[in-house]
Structures are given as C-alpha cells and as structure tokens.
Design an enzyme around this catalytic site. Sequence first.
Site, short mmCIF file in Angstrom:
data_model
loop_
_atom_site.label_atom_id
_atom_site.label_comp_id
_atom_site.label_asym_id
_atom_site.label_seq_id
_atom_site.Cartn_x
_atom_site.Cartn_y
_atom_site.Cartn_z
N ASP A 5 0.83 -1.19 0.00
CA ASP A 5 0.00 0.00 0.00
C ASP A 5 0.88 1.25 0.00
O ASP A 5 1.87 1.33 0.74
CB ASP A 5 -0.89 -0.02 1.25
CG ASP A 5 -1.77 1.19 1.38
OD1 ASP A 5 -2.66 1.36 0.54
OD2 ASP A 5 -1.55 1.98 2.32
N GLU A 8 1.63 -0.49 -5.00
CA GLU A 8 0.70 0.58 -5.31
C GLU A 8 1.61 1.80 -5.49
O GLU A 8 2.09 2.38 -4.50
CB GLU A 8 -0.30 0.82 -4.17
CG GLU A 8 -1.30 1.91 -4.51
CD GLU A 8 -2.24 2.23 -3.36
OE1 GLU A 8 -3.42 2.52 -3.62
OE2 GLU A 8 -1.78 2.22 -2.19
#
Length: 702
Positions: A345, A381
């Site tokens: 993330d 990401e």
Amino acid sequence: MSTKAWPGDAYPLGATFDGEGTNFAIYAENADRVELCLFDDENNERSIRLEEITAFTHHGYVPGVGPGQRYGYRVHGPWSPADGLLFNSAKLLLDPYAKAIEGEVEWSEAVFSHQAHHPDRISEVDSAPFVPRSIVIDPHFDWGDDTPPGTPLFRSVIYETHVRGISMRHPEVPPELRGTYAGMASEPIVDHLHNLGISAVELMPVHHFVSEHSLIAKGLTNYWGYASVGYLAPHGRYSASGDRGQQVIEFKQMVKALHAAGMEVILDVVYNHTGESGALGPTFSLRGIDNHTYYRVDPANRRRYVDYTGTGNTLNVRHPAVLKLIMDSLRYWVTEMHVDGFRFDLASALARELHAVDKLSSFFDLIQQDPIVSRVKLIAEPWDVGDGGYQVGNFPPLWSEWNAKYRDGVRDYWRGTDWSLANFASRFTGSSDLYGFSGRRPNASINFVTAHDGFTLRDLVSYNEKRNLANLEENRDGESHNRSWNSGVEGPTDDSAVIELRKRRQRSILTTLMLSQGVPMLLGGDEMGRTQEGNNNAYCQDNEVSWYDWESVDRFLLGFTRRLIALRNDHPVFRRRRWFEGRRVRGAGVHDIGWYNTDGNPMSEEDWNKGYARSLGVFLNGDAIPTPGPRGERVSDDSFILLFNAHTEPVTFTVPEDLAGYQWQVLIDTSREMTCADLLEPSDAWEVEGWSVVLMQQIQQT
C-alpha cells in the site's frame, strides 16, 4: 514462574517460546528502561524490568511463560513533545513483533499520552484497561505436504477480496465461520474461487489493525483495515476460534486450504503508516516505544510528523530498525505463514529517502538482495499523497505495479471518451510505454479496472456520481472523478434498455481485462454483479454495503467471467511473456500483432489520431509467441481477432486482405447474454454491435 527475567538474548526480537519459557526482546533506542508486563486471566498485571540492553535492544528470558500468555510493555524515557520525545510509562504498549494480538481498543482519554486539552502535558492515566494485549504463541503447525503453487506471474489471475466480506452472507458457510479465516477456507468459498479459475487471492489487510476513534464515535468501523498496529500478527477479529493465538493457526489453515486448491495468497500490506494517526493520535505501540526511531518527525517542528500517506504519520524507513521491522515481517509471513507475495500500500512512501521517491533507496536494496522476499510476488501501489508520489512505471525491475493508467484508459474507452483509442491500445498490449524501457516485461503491469477503492464494476456502469452519505462525511470523501458513465440513468432503474446496456458494458470491460497483456486483477464480486449502491469509498461499511450478496448473484455474468478466465488460462497468446515487436513471422503473412481500422486496412497514424475513433480490430498471431515454455518446449497457439466497438451504433468491419480465406469461430460476443460458438465462413465483413467486443478464433484456412 520467575518474578525476574534472566538476561536472555537480543535476537530474535519479539516473544520467542522455546518449550520451557519465553525470550522477550524489544528495540527502543532512546528509552531509559523497559518493563515487560504479564497479565493473568483476571487481568492482574505483573511487571518485570528488562535489565539487559544490547545495541539498544532491551531483552530478557522469563522461565515458565508459554503460549497464550498476554503481555505488553511500559517504556520509560523523557517526555518532551518539543523534541519529539513521547515516552509515557502509564501507557501499555503492544510489541511491534507480536505474533498475535488480543482484544479491541476501548476508546478513552487514557489511550492518549497527552492530556486532552493540553497536548504538551503528559497523561498519567493508565491505558492498560483500554488497549489490546500481545500474545505469546506456539509456532508449531503441521503443514503436511503444503506446497506453494508457484504460479508464474505472467500466468496469474489475481482476485482482490476481503476476508470478512466474501463469506459474511454466504448461505452455505456455517454461521460461526462467516467473516473469518475459516470462512475464507470453507468449501463453498474455495470452490467458487477454484471454479472461477483464478490463481491467487489478494487479501485486503490482515495485519492486526484498529478502528479510529472518529469512526467509532459515528457508529462506524474501519472495515478495510489500513490502520495496522501489528505487522506480524493476523487480525484477531477474523478468527472463528477465538484469541490467545488461535488466529495464527486458523490463518495457516486458510493458506493451506487455498494452496491445496492451487491458489496462492498475496497480502495487502501497510508498512507506510500505522493506526496511531497524527501527532495527537493515540499511543498503542511505536509512538510510545520510540517516536524518533519509528516515525518521520518533521525536523522543523518535532511536535509534528512528515505525512506522505494522508493518515497523519509516515513510518521512518530511513532508520535501520524500521527497515528491519519491515523485512522481518515480510520474511515471517513467507517462511512461517507460507504466503506467496505482497501488495504494498502507498509503496512510494517506502521509497522516500530525504524527500523525493528514490528507486535506489535502502528499502529497494534490501528487497533486491533478500534471498526470501525477493523470490515472492512483489506488487507496488506506486503512489502516495506527497509531492512527486505518483510513480507508475518507475519502480525497479523486480517489481510489478498496480497500473492506474490501465484503469483510467480502459474506463475512458468504455465510456466513449474522445481521443481514447491510442491509449486504450497501449494498455491492452501491456503498457510497454511504461515498463519496456526499464527491462521489465508485460507482467510488470497489474491490470485492473476496479479495486476495493472506488466503484465496483456494476456501479461503474450505473453511476456518474458517488453515493457516500452512509460514510457520514457529507459525501465529501472518495474520488469525485471516477471516469464512470451511468449508461443513461443514474442508479437503479427498471428501464430494460439501460439494464441491457449496463450488462453489455460490464461484459466488454471484463473481456478487455482478461484478454489484455499483463496480469489481470479482478475485484472480488465483480464476476457476479456486486453493487455498493454507488458508494465508492466503503472503507467504514462493515455491513451489507460491502459484504458479497450471494443471494443475488448474476449467474449469466458469473458464467461469462469463468469462460473468459478459462480462455486466458488456455491460450498463451493472451499472456505473452515478452512484448509485441510488430515483426513478421516466418511462414506467415502477418505480424505478431495486427491493428486494423473498420475498412480492413492497417491502422495509420491518421486513424490513431482521430478523436472520434472508438472502433478497432486487433489480430493476435498464435504462431508468434517469442519465448519457449518453462521446460524449453515450443509454445504456439491459435490465432485470434478481437473487434472493439465503443460507439453507440453497430460498426461493420471489413475483413483485412491478409486474413481473408480463414474460417472463424466466435467465442465471445459481449452484445449477447451468453457466450456463443458461431462458425463464420469466409466473409467480406463482420458486424459488431455498439459497446461490444467480439472475439473470434481462427479455425482453418480454406
């Protein structure tokens, strides 16, 4: 049980049971002293000072302490917010290396290190009654013949899902297992995933996390889980078997079950920030252990944090102890929990050295050289919320990336945006413009059109505007520019023409996703028409908004998606290991890929630059797969034509001259509810309905 710790060892960090007792070790560079706190079943606390300190690691061995023991730490040191020092021994702290965590936060002023109305004054209220406990675990588990599937990335089909949401409403999952690791591993769920044909499940965060006070005060909760407080502990609430370490066993059983069905497990991990929020947030662990070490403190104002994540804090990956925590966590999940990869993330935040994102950062260096972590699937990401944080295409060669440009390009094309055709073609063929220059291959692109953050596929074709009022933020949260189109009516409708158009567009988007070069990622539930009623930011909706509605499955769409995934799995031409080269193939009259306009002529520069153009013919040459199979065998495949039409009206494609004389079998026509198998005789033209894709397979030459 001893009332005093033996010296023990500084390694490994965390609580390590050896059969007779447990070694405790915690890194706290700027602390004066550390107390280990042990709790019995009545929550009575016994404190033991860890007197031994080796290289800033406080450690000790306690005989007689074993699995199931609840514990925490109290860390002593200076309280000086102006200097970024926030030690407060009144706060019970979680072990950053805890393998299991028990209990929820009971929100109270006690969980804050500062006084409510005086941020610079220390709070002396004991937080122990209000915070979770770390748990000593028994690491032993019978893995039997568990073997990681080892699916090559270029052959992977990833399914992003939430452990809780996928099983909460499934009528065939026993009620006591719903929403848990055991529910995820239950036969109905595993069968659904296996029959779908996916090769890997990507689980939204399962590191132990907390729900923010602001959500609890509104009667909501943190459903997504992007607020970690324990990087080695599976989230306790997802356990059907209770706490005291049982969640670790249950997680391992889930991984074992998925492996047995041929599916890998990829974890969505949140190493960029923690659930302790901003500088005035609660103290659960790292803030109280050593604020300076673990967080990026603003050098111009040490009361504040540097925030690249939008959550209030950013982990200090420039510090060796923090890098070690991340790497130890990654290795633990691979070696002890048998997971097969990670999706990072806000990965750009991990690559910031001084300020700018640096692909030569220490974090990437450590990943690259690590003999364990470097061999699993690594997905970034590739952005954060700081300046220069958008780094799609810029990660090092070992990494794959969530390709947001694929998402945007495909969404634009299938909502009829002008000037979208050339970009659509680049995304369909693997985004070589993003990844080819750095030596990476098509599998660097994790292709997705929808993900947990944003509209579901059904909502993407049903709403122009987000509907997030249930989040109690006056619809201000969530993305406002969704590149969506409601197909003519906003939200639910009884208009049969609009309903049919929405279904057609869903099929066309799924066909594009599954037949594009790169690695497809399917948002869980999109295969069966899941809706969140227009909510594009359901992070706090632990209810029917987010849970899969198994009673309302679109059976036709589910069957269609299975067919698409089977086609991808069966035909290597849709998952090439290398880029298209535009070269002619020996013995064939056409290139490895052919681009055609509706007149049957090769696409010209002028064709690509027509703003209104939204139709395209693509020929994929099955004799032009440039790399051998994994054992050296020659790989060849059938050849295919895809005809795309994102216009409203039907379009007639003239057969290209170099493809004339072949018979073609229609495998997919997204204008129809069901797949089809029409055998087309040699013809001069093929008609494709509006908002549709036709896939045809070459049968033979006449």
